[in-house]
Design a protein around this motif. Structure first.
Motif, PDB file in Angstrom:
ATOM      1  N   GLU A  25       0.832  -1.211   0.000  1.00  0.00           N
ATOM      2  CA  GLU A  25       0.000   0.000   0.000  1.00  0.00           C
ATOM      3  C   GLU A  25       0.862   1.255   0.000  1.00  0.00           C
ATOM      4  OE1 GLU A  25      -3.175   0.467  -0.357  1.00  0.00           O
ATOM      5  OE2 GLU A  25      -3.622  -1.669  -0.526  1.00  0.00           O
ATOM      6  N   GLU A  26       1.987   1.215   0.706  1.00  0.00           N
ATOM      7  CA  GLU A  26       2.899   2.363   0.713  1.00  0.00           C
ATOM      8  C   GLU A  26       3.458   2.604  -0.684  1.00  0.00           C
ATOM      9  OE1 GLU A  26       4.547   2.114   5.351  1.00  0.00           O
ATOM     10  OE2 GLU A  26       5.732   1.294   3.698  1.00  0.00           O
ATOM     11  N   CYS A  27       3.748   1.541  -1.398  1.00  0.00           N
ATOM     12  CA  CYS A  27       4.241   1.685  -2.778  1.00  0.00           C
ATOM     13  C   CYS A  27       3.174   2.312  -3.664  1.00  0.00           C
ATOM     14  CB  CYS A  27       4.668   0.326  -3.331  1.00  0.00           C
ATOM     15  SG  CYS A  27       6.170  -0.335  -2.592  1.00  0.00           S
ATOM     16  N   TYR A  28       1.925   1.891  -3.483  1.00  0.00           N
ATOM     17  CA  TYR A  28       0.816   2.502  -4.234  1.00  0.00           C
ATOM     18  C   TYR A  28       0.761   4.014  -3.975  1.00  0.00           C
ATOM     19  CZ  TYR A  28      -1.308  -2.117  -5.173  1.00  0.00           C
ATOM     20  OH  TYR A  28      -1.574  -3.383  -5.607  1.00  0.00           O
ATOM     21  N   ASP A  29       0.818   4.381  -2.697  1.00  0.00           N
ATOM     22  CA  ASP A  29       0.714   5.800  -2.324  1.00  0.00           C
ATOM     23  C   ASP A  29       1.896   6.598  -2.871  1.00  0.00           C
ATOM     24  OD1 ASP A  29      -1.612   5.220  -0.968  1.00  0.00           O
ATOM     25  OD2 ASP A  29      -0.643   5.025   0.990  1.00  0.00           O
ATOM     26  N   LEU A  30       3.095   6.019  -2.788  1.00  0.00           N
ATOM     27  CA  LEU A  30       4.294   6.735  -3.216  1.00  0.00           C
ATOM     28  C   LEU A  30       4.307   6.965  -4.723  1.00  0.00           C
ATOM     29  CD1 LEU A  30       6.954   4.986  -0.938  1.00  0.00           C
ATOM     30  CD2 LEU A  30       6.311   7.401  -0.883  1.00  0.00           C
ATOM     31  N   VAL A  31       3.886   5.978  -5.508  1.00  0.00           N
ATOM     32  CA  VAL A  31       3.885   6.165  -6.962  1.00  0.00           C
ATOM     33  C   VAL A  31       2.829   7.195  -7.362  1.00  0.00           C
ATOM     34  CG1 VAL A  31       2.210   4.365  -7.633  1.00  0.00           C
ATOM     35  CG2 VAL A  31       4.125   4.916  -9.147  1.00  0.00           C
ATOM     36  N   THR A  32       1.715   7.246  -6.620  1.00  0.00           N
ATOM     37  CA  THR A  32       0.669   8.236  -6.907  1.00  0.00           C
ATOM     38  C   THR A  32       1.152   9.650  -6.598  1.00  0.00           C
ATOM     39  OG1 THR A  32      -1.048   6.604  -6.392  1.00  0.00           O
ATOM     40  CG2 THR A  32      -1.710   8.917  -6.395  1.00  0.00           C
ATOM     41  N   GLU A  33       1.974   9.785  -5.561  1.00  0.00           N
ATOM     42  CA  GLU A  33       2.448  11.104  -5.142  1.00  0.00           C
ATOM     43  C   GLU A  33       3.690  11.549  -5.914  1.00  0.00           C
ATOM     44  OE1 GLU A  33       3.204  10.776  -0.995  1.00  0.00           O
ATOM     45  OE2 GLU A  33       1.120  10.371  -0.457  1.00  0.00           O
ATOM     46  N   ASN A  34       4.611  10.631  -6.192  1.00  0.00           N
ATOM     47  CA  ASN A  34       5.940  11.005  -6.668  1.00  0.00           C
ATOM     48  C   ASN A  34       6.183  10.784  -8.149  1.00  0.00           C
ATOM     49  OD1 ASN A  34       6.530  11.605  -3.987  1.00  0.00           O
ATOM     50  ND2 ASN A  34       7.386   9.591  -3.579  1.00  0.00           N
ATOM     51  N   TYR A  35       5.366   9.978  -8.811  1.00  0.00           N
ATOM     52  CA  TYR A  35       5.605   9.742 -10.234  1.00  0.00           C
ATOM     53  C   TYR A  35       5.474  11.070 -10.979  1.00  0.00           C
ATOM     54  CZ  TYR A  35       5.654   7.077 -14.589  1.00  0.00           C
ATOM     55  OH  TYR A  35       5.996   6.551 -15.814  1.00  0.00           O
ATOM     56  N   PRO A  36       6.400  11.367 -11.926  1.00  0.00           N
ATOM     57  CA  PRO A  36       6.394  12.680 -12.594  1.00  0.00           C
ATOM     58  C   PRO A  36       5.048  13.096 -13.172  1.00  0.00           C
ATOM     59  CG  PRO A  36       8.384  11.462 -13.163  1.00  0.00           C
ATOM     60  CD  PRO A  36       7.539  10.532 -12.336  1.00  0.00           C
ATOM     61  N   LEU A  37       4.264  12.126 -13.634  1.00  0.00           N
ATOM     62  CA  LEU A  37       2.958  12.447 -14.220  1.00  0.00           C
ATOM     63  C   LEU A  37       2.032  13.132 -13.216  1.00  0.00           C
ATOM     64  CD1 LEU A  37       1.144  12.112 -16.755  1.00  0.00           C
ATOM     65  CD2 LEU A  37       0.362   9.963 -15.762  1.00  0.00           C
ATOM     66  N   ALA A  38       2.227  12.857 -11.922  1.00  0.00           N
ATOM     67  CA  ALA A  38       1.346  13.420 -10.890  1.00  0.00           C
ATOM     68  C   ALA A  38       1.414  14.953 -10.865  1.00  0.00           C
ATOM     69  CB  ALA A  38       1.712  12.856  -9.520  1.00  0.00           C
ATOM     70  N   LYS A  39       2.544  15.519 -11.336  1.00  0.00           N
ATOM     71  CA  LYS A  39       2.685  16.976 -11.329  1.00  0.00           C
ATOM     72  C   LYS A  39       1.704  17.648 -12.290  1.00  0.00           C
ATOM     73  CE  LYS A  39       7.644  16.649 -10.312  1.00  0.00           C
ATOM     74  NZ  LYS A  39       9.015  16.922 -10.809  1.00  0.00           N
ATOM     75  N   GLN A  40       1.256  16.898 -13.297  1.00  0.00           N
ATOM     76  CA  GLN A  40       0.380  17.502 -14.299  1.00  0.00           C
ATOM     77  C   GLN A  40      -0.951  17.948 -13.710  1.00  0.00           C
ATOM     78  OE1 GLN A  40      -0.152  15.204 -17.833  1.00  0.00           O
ATOM     79  NE2 GLN A  40       2.025  15.086 -18.309  1.00  0.00           N
ATOM     80  N   SER A  41      -1.396  17.286 -12.658  1.00  0.00           N
ATOM     81  CA  SER A  41      -2.685  17.650 -12.059  1.00  0.00           C
ATOM     82  C   SER A  41      -2.670  19.095 -11.563  1.00  0.00           C
ATOM     83  CB  SER A  41      -3.008  16.689 -10.911  1.00  0.00           C
ATOM     84  OG  SER A  41      -4.299  16.940 -10.403  1.00  0.00           O
ATOM     85  N   LYS A  42      -1.588  19.476 -10.881  1.00  0.00           N
ATOM     86  CA  LYS A  42      -1.476  20.858 -10.388  1.00  0.00           C
ATOM     87  C   LYS A  42      -1.259  21.841 -11.538  1.00  0.00           C
ATOM     88  CE  LYS A  42       0.147  19.786  -5.715  1.00  0.00           C
ATOM     89  NZ  LYS A  42       1.227  19.967  -4.716  1.00  0.00           N
ATOM     90  N   LEU A  43      -0.542  21.388 -12.572  1.00  0.00           N
ATOM     91  CA  LEU A  43      -0.329  22.259 -13.736  1.00  0.00           C
ATOM     92  C   LEU A  43      -1.654  22.544 -14.437  1.00  0.00           C
ATOM     93  CD1 LEU A  43       2.925  20.682 -15.248  1.00  0.00           C
ATOM     94  CD2 LEU A  43       2.724  22.831 -13.986  1.00  0.00           C
TER      95      LEU A  43
END
Length: 416
Positions: A25-43
């Motif tokens: 579950e920690e791996c799931y959370d970390l990839v959701t937070e840290n994967y570069p694609l996640a930055k696009q949501s804020k952009l």
């Protein structure tokens, strides 16, 4: 005093023996937070905010400045009866400042803002879908590391057992009970175990490095990967983010339809223009003068050759496309779930057989152990039986990990 020293020793020693651990579950959370694609949501959110400000600016007064100097080949001439009027200059000058204020546009501005908001939700949900699809990749890496970790533990247990057996054989050789050189066979097997352990360690390090890059989090080689207890729930409904994405796409089309319905509505604007020029509004005054005009105007597209109607018909077809995509997605997902459930059932039957095989192998090894001690069989025969048991135990571990992986993939496919 002695007890105090013991307590201090334990307290100092705890950090050194404490071992880092990580869960699925920690791996799931970390990839959701840290994967570069996640930055696009804020952009996307920042971009939408700017677009909304641009649209809202249409409600504010629009100011424009215009200046011109002209020379014309001819001007108005007055008859002789009015010869006392000074003729107009052929060179003319004018500078104006105009203010336009939108009063009413049928709600098109609000509809445009609603459309932008719907588009933002769609884009952010698309990012979420892409991140969600990384979960199966996380599963494959995590359980591969877990398999290597469990195989190492089993290999260590085999090594300990062989080392103990080597001491027994060396003692038997010393007293002439066991054939000489029997210990060499065990020593060679221990060397093979070291090779296997090094290979496992190398493969595990590669897997950990890949997983670490994916979740953008350093993972030490000594990190313990916790075994998840995964249960599947046979529910009929899917909860995949793709289904929400399809709904957001339909909402976006509906907002676009609303905007189109308001584009042909009458638009009421107020305007004011002030200027300075020669001539001014009084054409008979051939001099520089100030002037202004104020008023309201209406703009209404009465007939557009059914362009608006055809655009809305095209959007309706797009809605049908999305409905079709939703239907296809549900069908393919249910097929994948059925296949995954079959895989789970198959592995569970394998595990039942594995346990029976291992119990039989243990009985055979127990008999071989007794025969080796009495010199009835050679060390090679004993190693053969020990290796058979090890391979079957390793198969059981592999099937257990595969079962958990299959369940984890089932839950990802389901959207749980």
């Amino acid at each position: 005093m002695k007890q105090l020293l013991i307590i201090l020793f334990l307290l100092v020693g705890l950090p050194s023996v404490a071992q880092q651990s990580i869960t699925l579950e920690e791996c799931y959370d970390l990839v959701t937070e840290n994967y570069p694609l996640a930055k696009q949501s804020k952009l996307f959110e920042a971009q939408n905010k700017l677009d909304a400000e641009v649209i809202s600016a249409s409600k504010l007064p629009q100011l424009s400045l215009d200046a011109q100097a002209t020379y014309q080949s001819d001007v108005i001439e007055f008859p002789l009866a009015m010869s006392g009027i000074e003729p107009l200059n052929k060179d003319q000058y004018r500078a104006t400042v105009s203010v336009n204020q939108l009063i009413y546009n049928g709600g098109a501005t609000a509809a445009s803002l609603d459309l932008k908001s719907a588009q933002l939700k769609t884009k952010q949900k698309q990012v979420e879908v892409s991140l969600y699809q990384l979960k199966q990749q996380i599963n494959q890496l995590y359980f591969s590391v877990l398999l290597a970790q469990e195989s190492q533990l089993l290999l260590k247990a085999k090594k300990v057992q062989l080392e103990a057996k080597l001491k027994e054989v060396q003692s038997g050789i010393k007293y002439g009970v066991i054939i000489p050189t029997s210990d060499k066979v065990l020593e060679a097997e221990l060397l093979k175990i070291n090779q296997q352990f090094n290979e496992l360690e190398s493969n595990k390090a590669t897997l950990i490095e890949t997983l670490s890059s994916l979740i953008s989090q350093p993972i030490d080689a000594s990190t313990t990967f916790q075994k998840p207890l995964i249960e599947t729930q046979l529910r009929t409904e899917l909860t995949r983010p793709e289904l929400e994405l399809f709904q957001f796409k339909k909402d976006e089309i509906e907002n676009y339809e609303t905007l189109l319905s308001k584009q042909n509505a009458p638009k009421l604007l107020g305007f004011a223009t002030g200027g300075y020029g020669n001539p001014g509004l009084n054409m008979l005054d051939n001099s520089f003068q100030t002037f202004y005009t104020v008023g309201v105007k209406v703009n209404w597209t009465v007939f557009d050759w059914n362009a608006n109607k055809k655009q809305r018909a095209s959007l309706a077809i797009n809605k049908d496309f999305i409905e079709n995509e939703t239907e296809i997605f549900k069908l393919n997902t249910n097929i994948a779930l059925n296949q995954q459930q079959k895989e789970i059932d198959k592995i569970e039957s394998f595990i039942t057989s594995d346990l029976e095989i291992i119990n039989l192998r243990k009985d055979v090894l127990k008999s071989a152990d007794s025969q080796l001690k009495n010199g009835v069989i050679t060390s090679s025969a004993y190693i053969t039986e020990l290796t058979n048991l090890y391979e079957d135990e390793n198969t059981l571990i592999k099937h257990n990990i595969q079962l958990q992986l299959a369940k984890a993939n089932y839950n990802v496919i389901k959207g749980q």
